[in-house]
Enzyme design. Structure first.
Site, PDB file in Angstrom:
ATOM      1  N   LEU A 167       0.922  -1.137  -0.027  1.00  0.00           N
ATOM      2  CA  LEU A 167       0.022  -0.055  -0.249  1.00  0.00           C
ATOM      3  C   LEU A 167       0.808   1.097   0.018  1.00  0.00           C
ATOM      4  CD1 LEU A 167      -2.521  -1.209   2.729  1.00  0.00           C
ATOM      5  CD2 LEU A 167      -2.786  -1.027   0.238  1.00  0.00           C
ATOM      6  N   VAL A 225      11.210  18.997 -10.434  1.00  0.00           N
ATOM      7  CA  VAL A 225      11.631  18.461  -8.815  1.00  0.00           C
ATOM      8  C   VAL A 225      12.366  17.320  -8.824  1.00  0.00           C
ATOM      9  CG1 VAL A 225      10.246  18.252  -6.773  1.00  0.00           C
ATOM     10  CG2 VAL A 225       9.153  19.589  -8.484  1.00  0.00           C
ATOM     11  N   ARG A 227       4.901  13.715 -15.161  1.00  0.00           N
ATOM     12  CA  ARG A 227       4.132  12.698 -14.871  1.00  0.00           C
ATOM     13  C   ARG A 227       2.680  12.664 -15.531  1.00  0.00           C
ATOM     14  NH1 ARG A 227       5.892   9.167 -11.354  1.00  0.00           N
ATOM     15  NH2 ARG A 227       3.916   8.508 -10.391  1.00  0.00           N
ATOM     16  N   ALA A 230       1.734  14.878  -2.861  1.00  0.00           N
ATOM     17  CA  ALA A 230       1.330  13.860  -1.997  1.00  0.00           C
ATOM     18  C   ALA A 230       0.414  14.593  -0.811  1.00  0.00           C
ATOM     19  CB  ALA A 230       2.272  13.258  -1.183  1.00  0.00           C
ATOM     20  N   HIS A 233      13.896  32.514  18.954  1.00  0.00           N
ATOM     21  CA  HIS A 233      15.357  32.863  18.223  1.00  0.00           C
ATOM     22  C   HIS A 233      16.122  31.770  19.058  1.00  0.00           C
ATOM     23  CE1 HIS A 233      18.812  35.140  17.277  1.00  0.00           C
ATOM     24  NE2 HIS A 233      19.308  34.972  18.876  1.00  0.00           N
TER      25      HIS A 233
HETATM   26  P1  FAD Z   1      -0.394   7.301  -6.172  1.00  0.00           P
HETATM   27  O1  FAD Z   1       0.568   7.701  -5.074  1.00  0.00           O
HETATM   28  O2  FAD Z   1       0.285   7.416  -7.637  1.00  0.00           O
HETATM   29  O3  FAD Z   1      -0.959   6.319  -6.070  1.00  0.00           O
HETATM   30  C1  FAD Z   1      -2.045   5.487  -6.869  1.00  0.00           C
HETATM   31  C2  FAD Z   1      -2.114   4.107  -6.721  1.00  0.00           C
HETATM   32  O4  FAD Z   1      -3.153   3.530  -7.424  1.00  0.00           O
HETATM   33  C3  FAD Z   1      -0.860   3.453  -6.937  1.00  0.00           C
HETATM   34  O5  FAD Z   1      -0.489   2.674  -5.995  1.00  0.00           O
HETATM   35  C4  FAD Z   1      -1.099   2.374  -8.293  1.00  0.00           C
HETATM   36  O6  FAD Z   1      -0.509   1.221  -8.226  1.00  0.00           O
HETATM   37  C5  FAD Z   1      -2.761   2.214  -7.927  1.00  0.00           C
HETATM   38  N1  FAD Z   1      -3.606   2.119  -9.064  1.00  0.00           N
HETATM   39  C6  FAD Z   1      -3.361   2.565 -10.238  1.00  0.00           C
HETATM   40  N2  FAD Z   1      -4.559   2.307 -11.049  1.00  0.00           N
HETATM   41  C7  FAD Z   1      -4.924   1.236 -10.391  1.00  0.00           C
HETATM   42  C8  FAD Z   1      -6.065   0.260 -10.552  1.00  0.00           C
HETATM   43  N3  FAD Z   1      -6.801   0.526 -11.799  1.00  0.00           N
HETATM   44  N4  FAD Z   1      -6.610  -0.593  -9.680  1.00  0.00           N
HETATM   45  C9  FAD Z   1      -5.994  -0.563  -8.602  1.00  0.00           C
HETATM   46  N5  FAD Z   1      -5.055   0.169  -8.358  1.00  0.00           N
HETATM   47  C10 FAD Z   1      -4.319   0.887  -9.065  1.00  0.00           C
HETATM   48  N6  FAD Z   1       5.287  14.777  -3.526  1.00  0.00           N
HETATM   49  C11 FAD Z   1       5.249  15.423  -2.427  1.00  0.00           C
HETATM   50  O7  FAD Z   1       4.222  15.898  -1.958  1.00  0.00           O
HETATM   51  N7  FAD Z   1       6.314  15.586  -1.868  1.00  0.00           N
HETATM   52  C12 FAD Z   1       7.574  14.673  -2.222  1.00  0.00           C
HETATM   53  O8  FAD Z   1       8.454  14.779  -1.733  1.00  0.00           O
HETATM   54  C13 FAD Z   1       7.335  13.911  -3.581  1.00  0.00           C
HETATM   55  N8  FAD Z   1       8.303  13.192  -3.929  1.00  0.00           N
HETATM   56  C14 FAD Z   1       8.220  12.543  -4.894  1.00  0.00           C
HETATM   57  C15 FAD Z   1       9.203  11.776  -5.506  1.00  0.00           C
HETATM   58  C16 FAD Z   1       9.371  11.118  -6.699  1.00  0.00           C
HETATM   59  C17 FAD Z   1      10.407  10.421  -7.140  1.00  0.00           C
HETATM   60  C18 FAD Z   1       8.123  10.820  -7.256  1.00  0.00           C
HETATM   61  C19 FAD Z   1       7.789  10.124  -8.601  1.00  0.00           C
HETATM   62  C20 FAD Z   1       6.763  11.678  -6.879  1.00  0.00           C
HETATM   63  C21 FAD Z   1       6.972  12.411  -5.798  1.00  0.00           C
HETATM   64  N9  FAD Z   1       6.065  13.214  -5.417  1.00  0.00           N
HETATM   65  C22 FAD Z   1       6.195  13.853  -4.020  1.00  0.00           C
HETATM   66  C23 FAD Z   1       4.537  13.063  -5.762  1.00  0.00           C
HETATM   67  C24 FAD Z   1       3.609  11.978  -5.046  1.00  0.00           C
HETATM   68  O9  FAD Z   1       4.215  10.831  -5.007  1.00  0.00           O
HETATM   69  C25 FAD Z   1       2.316  12.163  -5.862  1.00  0.00           C
HETATM   70  O10 FAD Z   1       1.639  13.546  -5.918  1.00  0.00           O
HETATM   71  C26 FAD Z   1       1.261  11.160  -4.933  1.00  0.00           C
HETATM   72  O11 FAD Z   1       1.726   9.993  -4.836  1.00  0.00           O
HETATM   73  C27 FAD Z   1       0.027  11.222  -5.397  1.00  0.00           C
HETATM   74  O12 FAD Z   1      -0.806  10.563  -4.787  1.00  0.00           O
HETATM   75  P2  FAD Z   1      -1.972   9.587  -5.569  1.00  0.00           P
HETATM   76  O13 FAD Z   1      -2.887   9.052  -4.249  1.00  0.00           O
HETATM   77  O14 FAD Z   1      -3.145  10.656  -6.252  1.00  0.00           O
HETATM   78  O15 FAD Z   1      -1.311   8.632  -6.400  1.00  0.00           O
HETATM   79  P1  NAD Z   2       8.264  18.509 -13.302  1.00  0.00           P
HETATM   80  O1  NAD Z   2       7.074  19.202 -14.206  1.00  0.00           O
HETATM   81  O2  NAD Z   2       8.603  19.154 -12.091  1.00  0.00           O
HETATM   82  O3  NAD Z   2       9.467  18.834 -14.477  1.00  0.00           O
HETATM   83  C1  NAD Z   2       9.573  18.480 -15.685  1.00  0.00           C
HETATM   84  C2  NAD Z   2      10.739  19.368 -16.303  1.00  0.00           C
HETATM   85  O4  NAD Z   2      10.913  18.761 -17.697  1.00  0.00           O
HETATM   86  C3  NAD Z   2       9.989  20.697 -16.621  1.00  0.00           C
HETATM   87  O5  NAD Z   2      11.000  21.807 -16.220  1.00  0.00           O
HETATM   88  C4  NAD Z   2      10.169  20.834 -18.253  1.00  0.00           C
HETATM   89  O6  NAD Z   2      10.045  22.094 -18.769  1.00  0.00           O
HETATM   90  C5  NAD Z   2      10.977  19.720 -18.669  1.00  0.00           C
HETATM   91  N1  NAD Z   2      10.930  19.073 -19.859  1.00  0.00           N
HETATM   92  C6  NAD Z   2       9.728  18.704 -20.635  1.00  0.00           C
HETATM   93  N2  NAD Z   2      10.189  18.163 -21.764  1.00  0.00           N
HETATM   94  C7  NAD Z   2      11.335  18.263 -22.117  1.00  0.00           C
HETATM   95  C8  NAD Z   2      12.510  17.742 -22.736  1.00  0.00           C
HETATM   96  N3  NAD Z   2      12.144  17.250 -23.759  1.00  0.00           N
HETATM   97  N4  NAD Z   2      13.593  18.256 -22.672  1.00  0.00           N
HETATM   98  C9  NAD Z   2      14.010  18.690 -21.603  1.00  0.00           C
HETATM   99  N5  NAD Z   2      13.275  19.251 -20.768  1.00  0.00           N
HETATM  100  C10 NAD Z   2      11.893  18.833 -20.870  1.00  0.00           C
HETATM  101  O7  NAD Z   2       8.251  17.062 -13.534  1.00  0.00           O
HETATM  102  P2  NAD Z   2       9.061  15.805 -12.546  1.00  0.00           P
HETATM  103  O8  NAD Z   2      10.185  16.414 -12.170  1.00  0.00           O
HETATM  104  O9  NAD Z   2       9.163  14.835 -13.464  1.00  0.00           O
HETATM  105  O10 NAD Z   2       8.196  15.622 -11.487  1.00  0.00           O
HETATM  106  C11 NAD Z   2       6.748  15.056 -11.830  1.00  0.00           C
HETATM  107  C12 NAD Z   2       5.919  15.499 -10.630  1.00  0.00           C
HETATM  108  O11 NAD Z   2       6.183  14.747  -9.545  1.00  0.00           O
HETATM  109  C13 NAD Z   2       5.739  17.052 -10.454  1.00  0.00           C
HETATM  110  O12 NAD Z   2       4.528  17.386 -10.563  1.00  0.00           O
HETATM  111  C14 NAD Z   2       6.113  17.334  -8.682  1.00  0.00           C
HETATM  112  O13 NAD Z   2       5.043  17.996  -8.170  1.00  0.00           O
HETATM  113  C15 NAD Z   2       5.877  15.531  -8.257  1.00  0.00           C
HETATM  114  N6  NAD Z   2       7.271  15.404  -7.489  1.00  0.00           N
HETATM  115  C16 NAD Z   2       7.188  16.571  -6.100  1.00  0.00           C
HETATM  116  C17 NAD Z   2       8.182  16.445  -5.501  1.00  0.00           C
HETATM  117  C18 NAD Z   2       8.204  17.230  -4.309  1.00  0.00           C
HETATM  118  O14 NAD Z   2       7.130  17.738  -3.853  1.00  0.00           O
HETATM  119  N7  NAD Z   2       9.438  17.393  -3.722  1.00  0.00           N
HETATM  120  C19 NAD Z   2       9.472  15.572  -5.790  1.00  0.00           C
HETATM  121  C20 NAD Z   2       9.535  14.652  -6.751  1.00  0.00           C
HETATM  122  C21 NAD Z   2       8.028  14.850  -7.843  1.00  0.00           C
END
Ligand code: FAD
Ligand code: NAD
Length: 463
Positions: free
Chosen positions: A40, A181, A271, A319, A442
């Site tokens: 999960l 990011v 994404r 998230a 502070h």
């Molecule tokens: P998800 O977390 O994507 O969960 C969806 C779930 O649904 C998945 O487990 C999937 O397997 C399941 N699912 C999909 N389709 C089906 C189906 N048909 N039947 C059953 N199950 C299904 N956000 C932050 O706020 N802070 C961060 O630091 C941060 N860091 C990140 C780092 C990385 C590398 C990545 C990739 C993302 C990060 N994010 C961060 C973004 C964050 O992970 C997402 O915004 C968040 O997980 C979205 O939550 P959600 O519940 O919408 O979907």
């Molecule tokens: P993003 O949207 O943050 O950044 C993607 C970048 O790729 C943009 O700057 C865009 O201009 C660039 N880009 C697009 N096409 C390109 C190309 N062909 N060549 C070069 N550059 C190109 O996407 P991400 O970094 O993949 O993250 C995905 C999502 O995950 C984000 O929406 C973010 O909010 C979430 N996330 C959040 C955190 C956090 O909250 N700390 C951490 C990781 C991911």
């Protein structure tokens, strides 16, 4: 009225879905949650927020030991990287937290239906071999990596964020495609551990969506740390041969192509929502142009009894946004009033220093009317200065007439923690004066927020 197996079925157990399921159960609704992963917690706990922060935390210490930050404090060490143990603690964090959600499901009597959920008709979903009915169905299927045409992800040489979390050795040269990011966070991890990192970004600056000044300053700080940036450049092709990648790139505005060699390429260009295989046609639900499911303010979709939250709907893919929508949707289903204020969703990049913001950027605020801006450098904050953390600043943007705070932006070692008070102040409709006259402990980094608020009226003390 028809009898249903469940009052609420949530599809997807990420931070949106699992929170919605727990809240629905807490409100006395018979609840199930379908999840196709083995564990999960969704993207966030399995391959996103949590494992990336585990690697960022560990690599930050390694960097401090290797690159002189410890030495400055009078601690002499010569670190040795044990990447297997570093990965081990990452996996352990994921295991404990995903197991924690399983415990919470049991505690709250949420039934986990294991398998992929697909609509077979209104109020009906097939999960694995089982078909269940529910009065309310919440789509919380999240998002997955956007592929780049012409670039094949093999998770060895060309990786996405999941592959980049698990690299078995430190690359010599990592090229990050996308200066968002993920690119900056995971690029930071491998740079700290010894890789040369080049970030290729299509736009003329990194971190789209962030305040302009913050984008520029972040770029400068990361460059100082050793990141190389190729801005205004698009990758058109990646060829892999004998474990090496050759990237072909072009200036975004046209011009001669050039190539770049790397032994690891991270594709992080965004994404996209997960809707494939959900059977939305069976309930007559259409996607918008960006492939998202549209909802109203209560998270109701156009299909009766179907709700949607998290990354699969419009808004920032974060998230905490998904979690808050999870609580709100469950409360709305239960007949209460669930609201998410989408104007006040903080955003944090967990680089060093951290980069955080909430509300409007200065550019957005100026488009809406006259603003007053107060800025305070971290260099003048006593705690940051003592800790040898001079980089960054805090910026408070307020309405020129009402003084109401419209946006707060920080670059600081603990900006992610600091931004919470700004979000809370904005949620309460605070003015910059309210923040300026709130007593801050502070010596803390947060005093920089107070001073930036004082600077809105032109009266900071320490600059
Ligand atoms: P998800 O977390 O994507 O969960 C969806 C779930 O649904 C998945 O487990 C999937 O397997 C399941 N699912 C999909 N389709 C089906 C189906 N048909 N039947 C059953 N199950 C299904 N956000 C932050 O706020 N802070 C961060 O630091 C941060 N860091 C990140 C780092 C990385 C590398 C990545 C990739 C993302 C990060 N994010 C961060 C973004 C964050 O992970 C997402 O915004 C968040 O997980 C979205 O939550 P959600 O519940 O919408 O979907
Ligand atoms: P993003 O949207 O943050 O950044 C993607 C970048 O790729 C943009 O700057 C865009 O201009 C660039 N880009 C697009 N096409 C390109 C190309 N062909 N060549 C070069 N550059 C190109 O996407 P991400 O970094 O993949 O993250 C995905 C999502 O995950 C984000 O929406 C973010 O909010 C979430 N996330 C959040 C955190 C956090 O909250 N700390 C951490 C990781 C991911």
């Amino acid at each position: 009225m028809a009898d249903f197996d469940f009052d609420v079925l949530v599809i997807g157990a990420g931070p949106g879905g699992y929170v919605a399921a727990i809240r629905a159960a807490q409100l006395g609704l018979k609840t199930a949650c379908a999840e196709s992963r083995e564990t999960l917690g969704g993207t966030c706990l399995n391959v996103g927020c949590i494992p990336s922060k585990a690697m960022l935390h560990a690599s930050e210490y390694y960097d401090a030991a290797a690159n002189g930050a410890f030495a400055k404090l009078g601690i002499k060490v010569t670190p040795e990287l044990d990447l297997d143990t570093m990965h081990g603690q990452r996996k352990d964090a994921v295991k404990q937290l995903t197991g924690g959600i399983e415990f919470l499901f049991k505690k709250n009597k949420v039934e986990w239906l294991k398998g992929l959920g697909t609509f077979t008709g209104p109020n009906t979903v097939k999960v694995g071999d089982r078909t269940v009915t529910a009065k309310n169905i919440v789509i919380a299927t999240g998002s997955s990596v956007t592929p780049l045409p012409g670039v094949e992800i093999d998770q060895k040489v060309v990786v996405d964020s999941t592959g980049a979390l698990e690299l078995p050795r430190v690359p010599e040269h990592m090229v990050v495609i996308g200066g968002g990011v993920i690119g900056l966070e995971l690029g930071s991890v491998w740079r700290r551990l010894g890789a040369k990192v080049t970030c290729v970004e299509f736009l003329d600056q990194i971190l789209p969506g962030f305040d302009g000044e913050v984008r520029k300053e972040s770029n400068k700080i990361l460059k100082k740390q050793g990141f190389e940036f190729k801005l205004g450049t698009k990758v058109t092709k990646v060829d892999v041969n004998g474990g090496k990648a050759t990237l072909t790139m072009e200036p975004a505005k046209g011009g001669a192509a050039e190539t770049l060699e790397a032994d690891c390429v991270l594709v992080s260009i965004g994404r996209r929502p997960n809707t494939e295989g959900l059977g939305l046609d069976k309930i007559g639900l259409q996607l918008n142009q960006r492939g998202q499911i549209e909802t109203d303010h209560d998270f109701r979709t156009k299909a009766a009894g179907v709700w949607a939250i998290g990354d699969v709907i419009p808004g920032p893919m974060l998230a905490h946004k998904a979690e808050d929508e999870g609580i709100a949707v469950a409360e709305n289903i239960a007949g209460l009033t669930g609201i998410v204020n989408h104007d006040v969703i903080p955003s944090v990049v967990y680089t060093w220093p951290e980069i955080a913001g909430v509300g409007l950027t200065e550019e957005q605020a100026k488009e809406k009317g006259e603003v007053k801006v107060g800025k305070f450098p971290m260099l003048a904050n006593s705690r940051a200065k003592t800790n040898h953390e001079p980089d960054g600043f805090v910026k408070v943007i307020a309405d020129a007439k009402t003084d109401r705070v419209l946006g707060v932006w920080c670059i600081a070692s603990v900006a992610g923690t600091m931004i919470a008070q700004a979000a809370q102040a904005m949620e309460f409709g605070a003015t910059s004066e309210d923040i300026a006259y709130t007593c801050h402990a502070h010596p803390t980094h947060s005093e920089a927020i107070k001073e930036a608020a004082m600077a809105v009226a032109g009266k900071p003390i320490h600059i």
